[in-house]
Scaffold this active site. Sequence first.
Site, PDB file in Angstrom:
ATOM      1  N   ALA A  10     -34.006  52.694   7.218  1.00 40.27           N
ATOM      2  CA  ALA A  10     -32.855  52.352   8.048  1.00 40.27           C
ATOM      3  C   ALA A  10     -33.103  51.147   8.944  1.00 40.27           C
ATOM      4  O   ALA A  10     -32.178  50.601   9.528  1.00 40.27           O
ATOM      5  CB  ALA A  10     -32.466  53.555   8.900  1.00 40.27           C
ATOM      6  N   ARG A  15     -38.824  41.531  12.119  1.00 42.83           N
ATOM      7  CA  ARG A  15     -39.858  40.520  11.914  1.00 42.83           C
ATOM      8  C   ARG A  15     -39.661  39.705  10.629  1.00 42.83           C
ATOM      9  O   ARG A  15     -40.305  38.690  10.425  1.00 42.83           O
ATOM     10  CB  ARG A  15     -41.245  41.209  11.912  1.00 42.83           C
ATOM     11  CG  ARG A  15     -41.632  41.756  13.275  1.00 42.83           C
ATOM     12  CD  ARG A  15     -42.759  42.764  13.216  1.00 42.83           C
ATOM     13  NE  ARG A  15     -42.280  44.124  12.902  1.00 42.83           N
ATOM     14  CZ  ARG A  15     -43.062  45.206  12.852  1.00 42.83           C
ATOM     15  NH1 ARG A  15     -44.357  45.109  13.076  1.00 42.83           N
ATOM     16  NH2 ARG A  15     -42.550  46.387  12.568  1.00 42.83           N
ATOM     17  N   LYS A 350     -24.950  26.978 -24.737  1.00 41.68           N
ATOM     18  CA  LYS A 350     -24.317  27.974 -23.877  1.00 41.68           C
ATOM     19  C   LYS A 350     -23.387  28.849 -24.698  1.00 41.68           C
ATOM     20  O   LYS A 350     -22.612  28.339 -25.515  1.00 41.68           O
ATOM     21  CB  LYS A 350     -23.518  27.280 -22.769  1.00 41.68           C
ATOM     22  CG  LYS A 350     -22.936  28.229 -21.757  1.00 41.68           C
ATOM     23  CD  LYS A 350     -21.577  27.785 -21.222  1.00 41.68           C
ATOM     24  CE  LYS A 350     -20.454  28.027 -22.195  1.00 41.68           C
ATOM     25  NZ  LYS A 350     -19.121  27.778 -21.651  1.00 41.68           N
ATOM     26  N   TYR A 365     -25.458  19.061 -26.726  1.00 38.32           N
ATOM     27  CA  TYR A 365     -24.859  20.141 -25.958  1.00 38.32           C
ATOM     28  C   TYR A 365     -24.004  20.974 -26.903  1.00 38.32           C
ATOM     29  O   TYR A 365     -23.047  20.467 -27.507  1.00 38.32           O
ATOM     30  CB  TYR A 365     -23.983  19.614 -24.805  1.00 38.32           C
ATOM     31  CG  TYR A 365     -23.194  20.741 -24.182  1.00 38.32           C
ATOM     32  CD1 TYR A 365     -23.869  21.827 -23.615  1.00 38.32           C
ATOM     33  CD2 TYR A 365     -21.802  20.782 -24.204  1.00 38.32           C
ATOM     34  CE1 TYR A 365     -23.168  22.906 -23.083  1.00 38.32           C
ATOM     35  CE2 TYR A 365     -21.099  21.851 -23.669  1.00 38.32           C
ATOM     36  CZ  TYR A 365     -21.790  22.911 -23.122  1.00 38.32           C
ATOM     37  OH  TYR A 365     -21.113  23.986 -22.608  1.00 38.32           O
ATOM     38  N   TYR A 386     -14.470  21.818 -23.308  1.00 42.70           N
ATOM     39  CA  TYR A 386     -13.696  22.040 -22.091  1.00 42.70           C
ATOM     40  C   TYR A 386     -12.672  20.929 -21.941  1.00 42.70           C
ATOM     41  O   TYR A 386     -13.024  19.742 -21.923  1.00 42.70           O
ATOM     42  CB  TYR A 386     -14.685  22.027 -20.911  1.00 42.70           C
ATOM     43  CG  TYR A 386     -14.093  22.363 -19.568  1.00 42.70           C
ATOM     44  CD1 TYR A 386     -13.240  23.450 -19.423  1.00 42.70           C
ATOM     45  CD2 TYR A 386     -14.412  21.611 -18.440  1.00 42.70           C
ATOM     46  CE1 TYR A 386     -12.715  23.773 -18.186  1.00 42.70           C
ATOM     47  CE2 TYR A 386     -13.895  21.923 -17.199  1.00 42.70           C
ATOM     48  CZ  TYR A 386     -13.037  23.007 -17.076  1.00 42.70           C
ATOM     49  OH  TYR A 386     -12.534  23.320 -15.843  1.00 42.70           O
ATOM     50  N   SER A 404     -25.559  12.372 -36.511  1.00 44.86           N
ATOM     51  CA  SER A 404     -25.980  12.090 -35.138  1.00 44.86           C
ATOM     52  C   SER A 404     -24.821  11.600 -34.293  1.00 44.86           C
ATOM     53  O   SER A 404     -23.927  10.899 -34.777  1.00 44.86           O
ATOM     54  CB  SER A 404     -27.069  11.013 -35.138  1.00 44.86           C
ATOM     55  OG  SER A 404     -28.199  11.515 -35.792  1.00 44.86           O
ATOM     56  N   ALA A 422     -22.108   9.964 -38.750  1.00 47.72           N
ATOM     57  CA  ALA A 422     -22.739   9.708 -37.453  1.00 47.72           C
ATOM     58  C   ALA A 422     -21.767   8.972 -36.545  1.00 47.72           C
ATOM     59  O   ALA A 422     -21.019   8.096 -36.987  1.00 47.72           O
ATOM     60  CB  ALA A 422     -24.005   8.877 -37.658  1.00 47.72           C
ATOM     61  N   ARG A 439     -14.544   6.978 -36.893  1.00 45.83           N
ATOM     62  CA  ARG A 439     -15.146   5.968 -36.033  1.00 45.83           C
ATOM     63  C   ARG A 439     -14.593   4.610 -36.440  1.00 45.83           C
ATOM     64  O   ARG A 439     -14.096   4.460 -37.560  1.00 45.83           O
ATOM     65  CB  ARG A 439     -16.666   5.993 -36.150  1.00 45.83           C
ATOM     66  CG  ARG A 439     -17.154   5.643 -37.532  1.00 45.83           C
ATOM     67  CD  ARG A 439     -18.668   5.775 -37.674  1.00 45.83           C
ATOM     68  NE  ARG A 439     -19.057   5.384 -38.998  1.00 45.83           N
ATOM     69  CZ  ARG A 439     -20.071   5.911 -39.680  1.00 45.83           C
ATOM     70  NH1 ARG A 439     -20.801   6.866 -39.146  1.00 45.83           N
ATOM     71  NH2 ARG A 439     -20.359   5.479 -40.875  1.00 45.83           N
TER      72      ARG A 439
HETATM   73  C1  UD1 Z   1     -45.128  52.555  11.218  1.00 46.82           C
HETATM   74  C2  UD1 Z   1     -45.981  53.615  11.941  1.00 46.82           C
HETATM   75  C3  UD1 Z   1     -47.414  53.116  12.032  1.00 46.82           C
HETATM   76  C4  UD1 Z   1     -47.942  52.844  10.657  1.00 46.82           C
HETATM   77  C5  UD1 Z   1     -47.030  51.874   9.884  1.00 46.82           C
HETATM   78  C6  UD1 Z   1     -47.459  51.836   8.431  1.00 46.82           C
HETATM   79  C7  UD1 Z   1     -44.490  54.734  13.530  1.00 46.82           C
HETATM   80  C8  UD1 Z   1     -44.098  54.852  14.957  1.00 46.82           C
HETATM   81  N1  UD1 Z   1     -45.431  53.834  13.247  1.00 46.82           N
HETATM   82  O1  UD1 Z   1     -45.142  51.387  12.030  1.00 46.82           O
HETATM   83  O2  UD1 Z   1     -48.207  54.102  12.678  1.00 46.82           O
HETATM   84  O3  UD1 Z   1     -49.245  52.323  10.744  1.00 46.82           O
HETATM   85  O4  UD1 Z   1     -45.668  52.341   9.918  1.00 46.82           O
HETATM   86  O5  UD1 Z   1     -46.778  50.842   7.723  1.00 46.82           O
HETATM   87  O6  UD1 Z   1     -43.971  55.462  12.725  1.00 46.82           O
HETATM   88  N2  UD1 Z   1     -37.279  53.027  10.122  1.00 46.82           N
HETATM   89  C9  UD1 Z   1     -36.094  53.696  10.151  1.00 46.82           C
HETATM   90  N3  UD1 Z   1     -35.465  53.909  11.326  1.00 46.82           N
HETATM   91  C10 UD1 Z   1     -36.001  53.521  12.516  1.00 46.82           C
HETATM   92  C11 UD1 Z   1     -37.242  52.835  12.496  1.00 46.82           C
HETATM   93  C12 UD1 Z   1     -37.869  52.599  11.290  1.00 46.82           C
HETATM   94  O7  UD1 Z   1     -35.587  54.081   9.099  1.00 46.82           O
HETATM   95  O8  UD1 Z   1     -35.372  53.797  13.556  1.00 46.82           O
HETATM   96  C13 UD1 Z   1     -37.943  52.776   8.824  1.00 46.82           C
HETATM   97  C14 UD1 Z   1     -38.049  51.312   8.518  1.00 46.82           C
HETATM   98  O9  UD1 Z   1     -36.937  50.893   7.735  1.00 46.82           O
HETATM   99  C15 UD1 Z   1     -39.342  51.219   7.731  1.00 46.82           C
HETATM  100  C16 UD1 Z   1     -40.146  52.398   8.212  1.00 46.82           C
HETATM  101  O10 UD1 Z   1     -39.253  53.257   8.890  1.00 46.82           O
HETATM  102  O11 UD1 Z   1     -39.135  51.356   6.336  1.00 46.82           O
HETATM  103  C17 UD1 Z   1     -41.276  51.982   9.143  1.00 46.82           C
HETATM  104  O12 UD1 Z   1     -40.749  51.291  10.269  1.00 46.82           O
HETATM  105  P1  UD1 Z   1     -41.494  50.044  10.884  1.00 46.82           P
HETATM  106  O13 UD1 Z   1     -40.682  49.561  12.025  1.00 46.82           O
HETATM  107  O14 UD1 Z   1     -41.852  49.074   9.839  1.00 46.82           O
HETATM  108  O15 UD1 Z   1     -42.800  50.764  11.469  1.00 46.82           O
HETATM  109  P2  UD1 Z   1     -44.189  50.089  11.793  1.00 46.82           P
HETATM  110  O16 UD1 Z   1     -44.105  49.358  13.066  1.00 46.82           O
HETATM  111  O17 UD1 Z   1     -44.679  49.333  10.618  1.00 46.82           O
HETATM  112 CA    CA Z   2     -43.853  48.826   8.671  1.00 48.84          CA
END
Ligand code: UD1
Ligand code: CA
Length: 462
Positions: A10, A15, A350, A365, A386, A404, A422, A439
């Site tokens: 979710a 990042r 194509k 072509y 076309y 050709s 040709a 031609r």
């Molecule tokens: C998490 C772990 C960390 C671990 C790392 C491994 C926690 C608090 N930390 O950190 O210990 O080393 O994964 O990769 O669990 N997600 C949701 N809903 C949310 C937050 C996150 O569905 O509210 C999902 C994200 O989409 C993702 C996964 O959970 O697929 C992990 O979330 P992310 O924010 O990447 O956690 P990390 O900081 O990597």
């Molecule tokens: Ca992660």
Amino acid sequence: MRLAAVVLAAGKGTRMKSGLPKVLHRVCGRAMVEHVLSAVKKAGVHKTILVVGHEAGLVTERVGGGVEYAYQREQLGTAHALMQARCALERFDGDILVVCGDTPLIRPETLAGLVDAHRRGGNAATVLTAVLPDPAGYGRIIRNAGGGLVKIVEQKDATPGELAVREINTGVYCFRAEGLFDALAALGRDNAQGEYYLTDIIEYYAQRNKPVGAATIDDFSEVMGINDRCQLAAVEKIMRRRILDKLMQSGVTVMDPESTFIDDSVQIGPDTVIYPFTIIEGKSKIGEKCIIGPSSRLADSTLGNRVSVSNSVVVESAVGDDCNIGPFAYLRPGCVLDRRVKVGDFVEVKNSRLGDGCKVPHLSYIGDAEVGAGANIGAGTITCNYDGEKKHVTRIGEYAFIGSNTNLVAPVEVGARAVTGAGSTITRDVPPGSLGVARGKQKNIAGWAERKKRRPADNKVE
Ligand code: UD1
Ligand code: CA
């Protein structure tokens, strides 16, 4: 004992700095969450719940059926995310595997091994850990003097002593379903990120003398989480190598794995050789003893046996046995080449069908055409398909010989064994066995050059 899986997907993936939700970024041709789901499925789960939230519509559209969805409206942390699966698992009695959607390298055997360790240990919670040379960014595994699991500390909450720990939380867990959601509900969010951490459940259980355990894997590359695009590239590289290794083990020669990019979904027959700088994508299927590359891209295409493709691009097309493509050819979507067809240099084709043994050797072509077996298309031939509004079909019969530089103004048909002169612009059908010439007639003017006093030196080089 029943086994369910919850995949957490979710999060936004801040990042990644992307408009696309993180779990939809592709690794070797498939969204990262799809890799995770396929590993989960192969690990033998009976029911999978995918927790979606950020851009949920895009994720469900991509993943489709085969899983149940739970919706996390606000991304308040991994514990909160897992909590959203409570309804779907209301009456579930068994174990629950929890995997993050951003660890696409995870293998089914590893997941099954974790479940095994969990059950053998009689644990309420078992976490999969790994020892990393550089643990930066991951949650650290904190153990007591006896080696027992105490808690998991997130990087942002860790003391310098805890930061030095190299054993990390992979984000993969197995929980006993019983009591899990009540425990999650009891967790707080008093931490550096103000989030409900799933990792806190370990300390919660340990303090209440519930059995918690850890299973450690050796190959830490398998649990690399993707948080940014540098990690995306690193994971892509590992997965790419895995795919190539599997192909090489099945009898495919990959001349330079460093410069070869093949999707997970591609099938290739034995004794096919892949030259450097080649990309093979999507649902492509390649037969035996083919030579692909160098510098070629195949996407969603099928190739028979003994096909050669050099310095060319083939997209959504089917190429029969013993065909020869390139160098520098472009097969666009909808081409069907029967056997022993040659499509040579600087030829674009194509949405056309080329019959057995037909040849388009250079500079042509061919679009929206049906070309019969054994036909020969001379250099520079263009199907004028076309008219500015609509596309029209060109039909060329068996063993026809297109001179050709012929322009074939579609709709038009050149009959079987017919010939075009040709340089002709063919606007009317040429009946079978006939010659079509269209031609201007050549006129020679005697003595013209003499009268102009032209000498070889007049052919100026600018
Ligand atoms: C998490 C772990 C960390 C671990 C790392 C491994 C926690 C608090 N930390 O950190 O210990 O080393 O994964 O990769 O669990 N997600 C949701 N809903 C949310 C937050 C996150 O569905 O509210 C999902 C994200 O989409 C993702 C996964 O959970 O697929 C992990 O979330 P992310 O924010 O990447 O956690 P990390 O900081 O990597
Ligand atoms: Ca992660």
